[in-house]
Design a protein around this motif. Structure first.
Motif, PDB file in Angstrom:
ATOM      1  N   THR A 243       0.833  -1.193   0.000  1.00 44.17           N
ATOM      2  CA  THR A 243       0.000   0.000   0.000  1.00 44.17           C
ATOM      3  C   THR A 243       0.870   1.246   0.000  1.00 44.17           C
ATOM      4  O   THR A 243       1.942   1.258   0.592  1.00 44.17           O
ATOM      5  CB  THR A 243      -0.895   0.020   1.263  1.00 44.17           C
ATOM      6  OG1 THR A 243      -1.635  -1.192   1.313  1.00 44.17           O
ATOM      7  CG2 THR A 243      -1.846   1.183   1.259  1.00 44.17           C
ATOM      8  N   THR A 244       0.396   2.295  -0.653  1.00 45.34           N
ATOM      9  CA  THR A 244       1.132   3.554  -0.692  1.00 45.34           C
ATOM     10  C   THR A 244       0.538   4.567   0.269  1.00 45.34           C
ATOM     11  O   THR A 244      -0.631   4.501   0.638  1.00 45.34           O
ATOM     12  CB  THR A 244       1.089   4.179  -2.099  1.00 45.34           C
ATOM     13  OG1 THR A 244      -0.267   4.373  -2.458  1.00 45.34           O
ATOM     14  CG2 THR A 244       1.775   3.321  -3.109  1.00 45.34           C
ATOM     15  N   ASP A 245       1.361   5.509   0.662  1.00 45.96           N
ATOM     16  CA  ASP A 245       0.928   6.688   1.406  1.00 45.96           C
ATOM     17  C   ASP A 245       1.012   7.849   0.430  1.00 45.96           C
ATOM     18  O   ASP A 245       2.106   8.314   0.094  1.00 45.96           O
ATOM     19  CB  ASP A 245       1.836   6.918   2.605  1.00 45.96           C
ATOM     20  CG  ASP A 245       1.490   8.171   3.386  1.00 45.96           C
ATOM     21  OD1 ASP A 245       0.492   8.846   3.042  1.00 45.96           O
ATOM     22  OD2 ASP A 245       2.225   8.481   4.340  1.00 45.96           O
ATOM     23  N   LEU A 246      -0.127   8.299  -0.064  1.00 48.17           N
ATOM     24  CA  LEU A 246      -0.134   9.335  -1.099  1.00 48.17           C
ATOM     25  C   LEU A 246       0.485  10.648  -0.636  1.00 48.17           C
ATOM     26  O   LEU A 246       0.889  11.462  -1.458  1.00 48.17           O
ATOM     27  CB  LEU A 246      -1.543   9.575  -1.606  1.00 48.17           C
ATOM     28  CG  LEU A 246      -2.120   8.463  -2.476  1.00 48.17           C
ATOM     29  CD1 LEU A 246      -3.518   8.827  -2.929  1.00 48.17           C
ATOM     30  CD2 LEU A 246      -1.231   8.206  -3.680  1.00 48.17           C
ATOM     31  N   ASN A 247       0.594  10.859   0.656  1.00 48.45           N
ATOM     32  CA  ASN A 247       1.232  12.075   1.158  1.00 48.45           C
ATOM     33  C   ASN A 247       2.722  12.117   0.828  1.00 48.45           C
ATOM     34  O   ASN A 247       3.336  13.176   0.886  1.00 48.45           O
ATOM     35  CB  ASN A 247       1.042  12.205   2.669  1.00 48.45           C
ATOM     36  CG  ASN A 247      -0.406  12.403   3.037  1.00 48.45           C
ATOM     37  OD1 ASN A 247      -1.147  13.059   2.313  1.00 48.45           O
ATOM     38  ND2 ASN A 247      -0.824  11.828   4.150  1.00 48.45           N
ATOM     39  N   GLN A 248       3.295  10.973   0.490  1.00 49.87           N
ATOM     40  CA  GLN A 248       4.721  10.894   0.183  1.00 49.87           C
ATOM     41  C   GLN A 248       5.037  11.181  -1.285  1.00 49.87           C
ATOM     42  O   GLN A 248       6.205  11.250  -1.657  1.00 49.87           O
ATOM     43  CB  GLN A 248       5.247   9.491   0.538  1.00 49.87           C
ATOM     44  CG  GLN A 248       5.049   9.100   1.978  1.00 49.87           C
ATOM     45  CD  GLN A 248       5.863   9.978   2.909  1.00 49.87           C
ATOM     46  OE1 GLN A 248       7.027  10.243   2.662  1.00 49.87           O
ATOM     47  NE2 GLN A 248       5.242  10.441   3.976  1.00 49.87           N
ATOM     48  N   TYR A 249       4.022  11.360  -2.129  1.00 49.72           N
ATOM     49  CA  TYR A 249       4.225  11.487  -3.570  1.00 49.72           C
ATOM     50  C   TYR A 249       3.512  12.717  -4.108  1.00 49.72           C
ATOM     51  O   TYR A 249       2.476  13.121  -3.587  1.00 49.72           O
ATOM     52  CB  TYR A 249       3.724  10.229  -4.289  1.00 49.72           C
ATOM     53  CG  TYR A 249       4.381   8.991  -3.758  1.00 49.72           C
ATOM     54  CD1 TYR A 249       5.664   8.638  -4.151  1.00 49.72           C
ATOM     55  CD2 TYR A 249       3.740   8.196  -2.818  1.00 49.72           C
ATOM     56  CE1 TYR A 249       6.283   7.522  -3.634  1.00 49.72           C
ATOM     57  CE2 TYR A 249       4.353   7.076  -2.297  1.00 49.72           C
ATOM     58  CZ  TYR A 249       5.627   6.750  -2.707  1.00 49.72           C
ATOM     59  OH  TYR A 249       6.240   5.650  -2.186  1.00 49.72           O
TER      60      TYR A 249
ATOM     61  N   ALA B  88       3.245   7.571  -7.255  1.00 44.42           N
ATOM     62  CA  ALA B  88       2.943   6.548  -6.245  1.00 44.42           C
ATOM     63  C   ALA B  88       2.916   5.160  -6.867  1.00 44.42           C
ATOM     64  O   ALA B  88       3.453   4.202  -6.298  1.00 44.42           O
ATOM     65  CB  ALA B  88       1.617   6.859  -5.561  1.00 44.42           C
TER      66      ALA B  88
ATOM     67  N   HIS C 120      -9.312   9.762  -1.891  1.00 49.08           N
ATOM     68  CA  HIS C 120      -7.975  10.151  -2.333  1.00 49.08           C
ATOM     69  C   HIS C 120      -7.343   9.199  -3.335  1.00 49.08           C
ATOM     70  O   HIS C 120      -6.314   9.509  -3.913  1.00 49.08           O
ATOM     71  CB  HIS C 120      -7.036  10.353  -1.147  1.00 49.08           C
ATOM     72  CG  HIS C 120      -6.994   9.191  -0.205  1.00 49.08           C
ATOM     73  ND1 HIS C 120      -6.429   7.995  -0.532  1.00 49.08           N
ATOM     74  CD2 HIS C 120      -7.458   9.064   1.050  1.00 49.08           C
ATOM     75  CE1 HIS C 120      -6.540   7.168   0.493  1.00 49.08           C
ATOM     76  NE2 HIS C 120      -7.167   7.785   1.457  1.00 49.08           N
TER      77      HIS C 120
ATOM     78  N   ALA D 282      -5.822   6.112  -3.039  1.00 52.00           N
ATOM     79  CA  ALA D 282      -4.588   5.408  -2.684  1.00 52.00           C
ATOM     80  C   ALA D 282      -4.482   4.102  -3.455  1.00 52.00           C
ATOM     81  O   ALA D 282      -5.465   3.385  -3.624  1.00 52.00           O
ATOM     82  CB  ALA D 282      -4.537   5.135  -1.182  1.00 52.00           C
TER      83      ALA D 282
ATOM     84  N   HIS E  55      -3.047   0.251  -4.132  1.00 51.28           N
ATOM     85  CA  HIS E  55      -2.647  -0.965  -3.444  1.00 51.28           C
ATOM     86  C   HIS E  55      -2.293  -1.992  -4.511  1.00 51.28           C
ATOM     87  O   HIS E  55      -2.951  -2.065  -5.548  1.00 51.28           O
ATOM     88  CB  HIS E  55      -3.792  -1.555  -2.624  1.00 51.28           C
ATOM     89  CG  HIS E  55      -4.396  -0.627  -1.638  1.00 51.28           C
ATOM     90  ND1 HIS E  55      -5.256   0.384  -1.999  1.00 51.28           N
ATOM     91  CD2 HIS E  55      -4.269  -0.558  -0.303  1.00 51.28           C
ATOM     92  CE1 HIS E  55      -5.630   1.023  -0.910  1.00 51.28           C
ATOM     93  NE2 HIS E  55      -5.054   0.470   0.130  1.00 51.28           N
TER      94      HIS E  55
END
Length: 72
Positions: A11-17, A23, A59, A61, A63
Motif C-alpha cells: 500500500t502507498t501513502d499518497l502524502n509521500q508522492y 505513487a 484520495h 490510494a 494498493h
C-alpha cells in the motif's frame, strides 16, 4: 485451481508522492525489490497481481495485491 498460496498487499501513502503516477511507479519498484528477494530465497516464483485504487476516503490510494502460489 490453487492448492495453496500467500496473499500480500503493498500500500502507498499518497502524502509521500506528488501525484498518483509517482505513487504507482514507487509501488512497482517496491514490488520488484520484494520479488527479487523472494527469487533469491525460493528460486522461481509463481504469482499474479492486481492493482487497486481505493476511493473510500476520496484520495485514490493505490494498493498492489499479490498472490504468491505454493509459498507458505
Amino acid at each position: 485451481m490453487l492448492d495453496w498460496g500467500l496473499l500480500l498487499t503493498l500500500t502507498t501513502d499518497l502524502n509521500q508522492y506528488s501525484d498518483i503516477i509517482s505513487a504507482v511507479k514507487a509501488l512497482k519498484q517496491v514490488w520488484n525489490r520484494v520479488l527479487a528477494g523472494l527469487r533469491r530465497e525460493y528460486g522461481r516464483i509463481e504469482f499474479f497481481t492486481a492493482l487497486e485504487f481505493s476511493f473510500k476516503r476520496g484520495h485514490g490510494a493505490c494498493h498492489l495485491h499479490i498472490v504468491l502460489l505454493h509459498i507458505s
